[in-house]
Design a protein around this motif. Structure first.
Motif, PDB file in Angstrom:
ATOM      1  N   HIS A  28       0.970  -1.194  -0.047  1.00  0.00           N
ATOM      2  CA  HIS A  28      -0.063  -0.097  -0.024  1.00  0.00           C
ATOM      3  C   HIS A  28       0.944   1.295  -0.061  1.00  0.00           C
ATOM      4  O   HIS A  28       1.870   1.102   0.277  1.00  0.00           O
ATOM      5  N   THR A  29       0.306   2.298  -0.383  1.00  0.00           N
ATOM      6  CA  THR A  29       0.792   3.563  -0.247  1.00  0.00           C
ATOM      7  C   THR A  29       0.134   4.715   0.526  1.00  0.00           C
ATOM      8  O   THR A  29      -0.821   3.915   0.996  1.00  0.00           O
ATOM      9  N   ASN A  30       0.664   5.970   0.617  1.00  0.00           N
ATOM     10  CA  ASN A  30      -0.153   6.982   1.430  1.00  0.00           C
ATOM     11  C   ASN A  30       0.110   8.104   1.102  1.00  0.00           C
ATOM     12  O   ASN A  30       1.444   8.443   1.053  1.00  0.00           O
ATOM     13  N   PHE A  31      -0.789   8.756   0.367  1.00  0.00           N
ATOM     14  CA  PHE A  31      -0.675  10.162  -0.305  1.00  0.00           C
ATOM     15  C   PHE A  31      -0.498  11.208   0.902  1.00  0.00           C
ATOM     16  O   PHE A  31       0.415  12.368   0.513  1.00  0.00           O
ATOM     17  N   GLU A  32      -0.422  11.049   2.131  1.00  0.00           N
ATOM     18  CA  GLU A  32      -0.032  11.841   3.385  1.00  0.00           C
ATOM     19  C   GLU A  32       1.430  11.753   3.705  1.00  0.00           C
ATOM     20  O   GLU A  32       1.842  12.335   4.367  1.00  0.00           O
ATOM     21  N   ASP A  33       2.021  10.751   3.106  1.00  0.00           N
ATOM     22  CA  ASP A  33       3.660  10.488   3.483  1.00  0.00           C
ATOM     23  C   ASP A  33       4.367  10.158   2.204  1.00  0.00           C
ATOM     24  O   ASP A  33       4.807   8.999   1.806  1.00  0.00           O
ATOM     25  N   LEU A  34       4.812  11.079   1.436  1.00  0.00           N
ATOM     26  CA  LEU A  34       5.557  10.880   0.271  1.00  0.00           C
ATOM     27  C   LEU A  34       6.834  11.671   0.514  1.00  0.00           C
ATOM     28  O   LEU A  34       7.846  10.943  -0.387  1.00  0.00           O
ATOM     29  N   GLN A  35       6.911  12.573   1.305  1.00  0.00           N
ATOM     30  CA  GLN A  35       8.594  12.864   1.655  1.00  0.00           C
ATOM     31  C   GLN A  35       9.215  13.359   0.335  1.00  0.00           C
ATOM     32  O   GLN A  35       8.466  14.134  -0.383  1.00  0.00           O
ATOM     33  N   GLN A  36      10.195  12.660  -0.327  1.00  0.00           N
ATOM     34  CA  GLN A  36      10.844  13.308  -1.609  1.00  0.00           C
ATOM     35  C   GLN A  36      10.381  12.726  -2.767  1.00  0.00           C
ATOM     36  O   GLN A  36      11.131  12.913  -3.875  1.00  0.00           O
ATOM     37  N   LEU A  37       9.456  11.840  -2.803  1.00  0.00           N
ATOM     38  CA  LEU A  37       8.849  11.289  -3.902  1.00  0.00           C
ATOM     39  C   LEU A  37       8.221  12.419  -4.790  1.00  0.00           C
ATOM     40  O   LEU A  37       7.409  13.278  -4.121  1.00  0.00           O
ATOM     41  N   ARG A  38       8.342  12.336  -5.962  1.00  0.00           N
ATOM     42  CA  ARG A  38       8.061  13.572  -6.817  1.00  0.00           C
ATOM     43  C   ARG A  38       6.596  13.419  -7.389  1.00  0.00           C
ATOM     44  O   ARG A  38       5.812  14.437  -7.509  1.00  0.00           O
ATOM     45  N   GLN A  39       6.063  12.120  -7.401  1.00  0.00           N
ATOM     46  CA  GLN A  39       4.499  11.791  -7.612  1.00  0.00           C
ATOM     47  C   GLN A  39       4.065  10.570  -6.570  1.00  0.00           C
ATOM     48  O   GLN A  39       4.988  10.032  -6.149  1.00  0.00           O
TER      49      GLN A  39
END
Length: 490
Positions: free
Chosen positions: A267-278
């Protein structure tokens, strides 16, 4: 996934009362039945030598337990097999269990029937003796009656087999948690220890930084290779190739990480992307196409369920996809529900070849992400969710009919599925909410409620079904009775 890698053991019961000459005939009949079934059914059926004693029954059950390719045991009483002989073996059995009540001959041979024939072909009462001990021991089992060559009989067997394979695959689930679930959201959280005890799901957390390091290490050659895969499977419908290449970078990184640690869902979480650009969109969609389970916003339960249901559905027509309830259509007499997600709907449900597009995303505060945009297939399906009720896990299944989406959504460029829930939107929604159903689910055109009921019974979890016959007051009574039963430990 490889459903054909699994097999089921066919164990036929008899005894010494009628002489030993019949054993060869019984084994020949079992071999012929398994040969036909193995051609018609999703998995191979292996005929074991007929069993006559408690020791033989115990041995075959213990062997089944330890055989990694054996997904379940199928029993049949060709003659009368005293069921006390089965107690020890059934007590030891740890694999899913199917009891078939059939007979080798379809019709009664009126002109030739004699006592020898009667002694040999005793399923009509031998399987009742067998059924008693299973009921007395409160065994979790499926019972199918009918002629073994009939299509209806074989379809029921095939459905149960898929549930048993789902149970075997469930015990191999390894979910990668990238960060936690969405802050303050209850239904996507839950007891991971209980899920591992009941369902076999191992759920492990890694920080976003672990993924970022993997993303940064991806080479341009690796991105080129992934881009070629996109060109083969989808229509490139954007000039923003840099955005698509970044999704390719994320997919390469995620797949490396998943393979390195033997994860088959994430799973992913859009609230925790840090340095991910997308936020991974196209990357997650393409990984789901390959069979990985996925959940958005930290929903580890739906990620695992998607993986299980994809394994169960392997080889069937139609898609099995991650889904979210989006918005209602309350037109009188034509009430429907639009399901979608901001980026991550699996393309296996697409009506035609999906398009890769890049659009702004108002959530996540990152670059515009590439995603697949498409309209979904039409046809009957099910929507399934799994929720943690505190004292147990509850599976909720709703029969649906997916409709053609004739209207475009130019300002909402996502993959969407439009469906009519049974028996109607109002009753379905009320029942779903009374049951505590989540807003995330798995939608499958391939599987049925019977498949999921069989899976739930094998795994020992609660199952409730919303269908064309659902009455909201009777449904509420069912939930109440289930609560009472689980509180009493029944």
């Amino acid at each position: 996934m490889a459903i054909k890698d699994y097999e089921f053991w066919f164990v036929v019961g008899t005894q010494f009362l009628y002489g030993e000459d019949i054993f060869e005939t019984i084994n020949e009949h079992a071999a012929q039945m398994c040969s036909v079934w193995s051609e018609k059914l999703p998995c191979r059926v292996v005929a074991k030598p007929c069993v006559k004693t408690s020791a033989e029954i115990m041995n075959v059950m213990q062997e089944a337990n330890s055989a990694p390719d054996c997904a379940g045991v199928i029993t049949w009483m060709h003659t009368f097999s005293p069921s006390k002989a089965w107690i020890a073996g059934f007590s030891a059995l740890q694999k899913p269990y199917l009891h078939v009540n059939t007979q080798f001959n379809r019709d009664i041979p009126w002109s030739d029937i004699d006592m020898d024939f009667m002694n040999l072909n005793q399923s009509a009462h031998g399987d009742r003796e067998h059924g008693y001990i299973s009921a007395r021991m409160r065994l979790k089992r499926k019972v199918i009656a009918g002629y073994w060559k009939d299509e209806t009989f074989q379809n029921k067997m095939a459905g149960w087999m898929r549930a048993a394979v789902g149970a075997a695959e469930s015990r191999k689930i390894h979910v990668l948690r990238i960060s936690d679930n969405m802050r303050n959201v209850a239904v996507t959280d839950g007891d991971k220890i209980e899920a591992q005890i009941k369902l076999g799901w191992q759920v492990d957390h890694y920080g976003v930084g672990d993924i970022i390091r993997e993303v940064d290490a991806v080479t341009e050659d690796e991105i080129d290779t992934q881009m070629a895969e996109y060109e083969k499977n989808y229509i490139m419908d954007t000039d923003n190739i840099d955005a698509v290449r970044y999704q390719a970078r994320e997919e390469v990184a995620l797949k490396k990480f998943l393979e390195r640690y033997n994860f088959n869902a994430f799973h992913t979480n859009f609230e925790d992307l840090q340095q991910l650009r997308q936020l991974p969109g196209l990357a997650a969609q393409d990984l789901m196409r390959q069979g990985y389970g996925f959940g958005a916003e930290g929903d580890w339960k739906v990620a695992a369920m998607l993986r299980v249901m994809k394994a169960m559905a392997e080889g069937l027509d139609g898609g099995t996809v991650f889904m979210e309830d989006y918005t209602y259509h309350f037109e009188p007499g034509n009430e429907m529900l639009l399901g979608s997600h901001m980026l991550e709907v699996c393309p296996t449900c697409a009506a035609e070849k999906p398009k890769i597009q890049v659009h702004p995303l108002g959530i996540g505060d990152r670059e515009d992400p590439a995603r697949l945009v498409f309209k979904a297939q039409t046809g009957k399906g099910i929507v399934v969710t799994l929720v943690d009720m505190g004292d147990r896990l509850r599976m909720i299944c709703n029969d649906v009919e997916c409709k053609e989406q004739v209207n475009g959504m130019p300002k909402l460029p996502v993959a969407g599925v439009l469906w009519k829930p049974m028996p109607c939107l109002q009753t379905s929604a009320e029942a779903w909410i009374y049951a505590g159903g989540a807003h995330h689910s798995v939608l499958s055109y391939s599987l049925t409620a019977d498949n999921m009921r069989d899976f739930a019974e094998i795994m020992g979890i609660e199952f409730v079904h919303i269908n064309e016959n659902t009455d909201i007051n009777e449904f509420r009574k069912e939930l109440f009775y289930n609560d009472v039963a689980y509180k009493l430990g029944m």
